[in-house]
Design a protein around this motif. Structure first.
Motif, PDB file in Angstrom:
ATOM      1  N   LEU A 166       0.833  -1.204   0.000  1.00  0.00           N
ATOM      2  CA  LEU A 166       0.000   0.000   0.000  1.00  0.00           C
ATOM      3  C   LEU A 166       0.870   1.258   0.000  1.00  0.00           C
ATOM      4  O   LEU A 166       0.551   2.239  -0.683  1.00  0.00           O
ATOM      5  CB  LEU A 166      -0.966  -0.005   1.188  1.00  0.00           C
ATOM      6  CG  LEU A 166      -2.148  -0.970   1.066  1.00  0.00           C
ATOM      7  CD1 LEU A 166      -2.881  -1.097   2.394  1.00  0.00           C
ATOM      8  CD2 LEU A 166      -3.096  -0.509  -0.036  1.00  0.00           C
ATOM      9  N   ASP A 167       1.976   1.231   0.764  1.00  0.00           N
ATOM     10  CA  ASP A 167       2.908   2.366   0.770  1.00  0.00           C
ATOM     11  C   ASP A 167       3.413   2.648  -0.646  1.00  0.00           C
ATOM     12  O   ASP A 167       3.469   3.807  -1.079  1.00  0.00           O
ATOM     13  CB  ASP A 167       4.118   2.085   1.679  1.00  0.00           C
ATOM     14  CG  ASP A 167       3.866   2.459   3.128  1.00  0.00           C
ATOM     15  OD1 ASP A 167       2.980   3.304   3.397  1.00  0.00           O
ATOM     16  OD2 ASP A 167       4.562   1.903   4.002  1.00  0.00           O
ATOM     17  N   GLU A 168       3.763   1.590  -1.360  1.00  0.00           N
ATOM     18  CA  GLU A 168       4.246   1.755  -2.733  1.00  0.00           C
ATOM     19  C   GLU A 168       3.163   2.341  -3.625  1.00  0.00           C
ATOM     20  O   GLU A 168       3.429   3.214  -4.462  1.00  0.00           O
ATOM     21  CB  GLU A 168       4.723   0.405  -3.286  1.00  0.00           C
ATOM     22  CG  GLU A 168       5.988  -0.116  -2.626  1.00  0.00           C
ATOM     23  CD  GLU A 168       6.326  -1.555  -3.028  1.00  0.00           C
ATOM     24  OE1 GLU A 168       5.742  -2.061  -4.013  1.00  0.00           O
ATOM     25  OE2 GLU A 168       7.173  -2.163  -2.348  1.00  0.00           O
ATOM     26  N   GLN A 169       1.931   1.848  -3.439  1.00  0.00           N
ATOM     27  CA  GLN A 169       0.817   2.372  -4.247  1.00  0.00           C
ATOM     28  C   GLN A 169       0.541   3.841  -3.923  1.00  0.00           C
ATOM     29  O   GLN A 169       0.247   4.634  -4.818  1.00  0.00           O
ATOM     30  CB  GLN A 169      -0.442   1.524  -4.018  1.00  0.00           C
ATOM     31  CG  GLN A 169      -0.334   0.117  -4.564  1.00  0.00           C
ATOM     32  CD  GLN A 169      -1.530  -0.749  -4.180  1.00  0.00           C
ATOM     33  OE1 GLN A 169      -2.525  -0.266  -3.653  1.00  0.00           O
ATOM     34  NE2 GLN A 169      -1.420  -2.044  -4.458  1.00  0.00           N
ATOM     35  N   ILE A 170       0.653   4.204  -2.640  1.00  0.00           N
ATOM     36  CA  ILE A 170       0.444   5.591  -2.222  1.00  0.00           C
ATOM     37  C   ILE A 170       1.498   6.488  -2.875  1.00  0.00           C
ATOM     38  O   ILE A 170       1.164   7.533  -3.460  1.00  0.00           O
ATOM     39  CB  ILE A 170       0.507   5.713  -0.677  1.00  0.00           C
ATOM     40  CG1 ILE A 170      -0.698   5.015  -0.048  1.00  0.00           C
ATOM     41  CG2 ILE A 170       0.588   7.170  -0.247  1.00  0.00           C
ATOM     42  CD1 ILE A 170      -0.549   4.738   1.453  1.00  0.00           C
ATOM     43  N   LEU A 171       2.766   6.056  -2.801  1.00  0.00           N
ATOM     44  CA  LEU A 171       3.837   6.851  -3.410  1.00  0.00           C
ATOM     45  C   LEU A 171       3.643   6.974  -4.920  1.00  0.00           C
ATOM     46  O   LEU A 171       3.845   8.053  -5.504  1.00  0.00           O
ATOM     47  CB  LEU A 171       5.203   6.235  -3.096  1.00  0.00           C
ATOM     48  CG  LEU A 171       5.666   6.368  -1.635  1.00  0.00           C
ATOM     49  CD1 LEU A 171       6.952   5.579  -1.408  1.00  0.00           C
ATOM     50  CD2 LEU A 171       5.854   7.839  -1.259  1.00  0.00           C
ATOM     51  N   ALA A 172       3.238   5.894  -5.561  1.00  0.00           N
ATOM     52  CA  ALA A 172       3.010   5.924  -7.014  1.00  0.00           C
ATOM     53  C   ALA A 172       1.870   6.888  -7.356  1.00  0.00           C
ATOM     54  O   ALA A 172       1.967   7.661  -8.326  1.00  0.00           O
ATOM     55  CB  ALA A 172       2.693   4.527  -7.526  1.00  0.00           C
TER      56      ALA A 172
END
Length: 138
Positions: A39-45
């Motif tokens: 989810l962190d990666e998706q948020i950053l993306a």
């Protein structure tokens, strides 16, 4: 003796069960952390795609806000599980100690029986040897 063997089997089963519980909780924590990381990666993306990193900005992506809430919930659940993990590890340690105590009692009893049997065999041999020396002397 037979009841102690049953007790040892029961304690071993309990230790195995508690070990499985610890492993299951550890796997759940790891899974929640993995999902939170994704989810962190998706948020950053999503922030990169939109060009907005300020959460309070009126145009901050709704998906990123929702992902943050899910991530925070997952991390909260992982933290709750850590408390359960501590309790499960303590229960496992206690079960292992109980099992060891009973196994030591069993080993001590077996050693005592073996020593008594060897002493009885030695007494029997001494008696036979005593009879032989008595017959030869007479």
């Amino acid at each position: 003796m037979k009841s102690r063997n049953s007790l040892i089997r029961l304690k071993r089963f309990q230790v195995d069960e508690k070990r499985r519980q610890v492993m299951q909780i550890e796997m759940m924590i790891a899974e929640f952390e993995r999902m939170a990381s994704e989810l962190d990666e998706q948020i950053l993306a999503e922030q990169k795609r939109s060009g907005i990193t300020d959460i309070t900005h009126f145009a901050y992506p709704t998906f990123a806000k929702a992902a943050m809430t899910r991530r925070d919930n997952l991390m909260g659940s992982a933290n709750d599980l850590r408390g359960q993990l501590d309790a499960a590890q303590a229960a496992l340690s206690e079960a292992v100690e109980e099992m060891k105590k009973i196994e030591l009692l069993e080993e001590r009893d077996q050693l005592r029986e073996k020593t008594a049997q060897e002493a009885a065999e030695q007494d029997a041999l001494d008696e036979v040897a005593g009879r032989r020396s008595y017959h030869h002397a007479g």
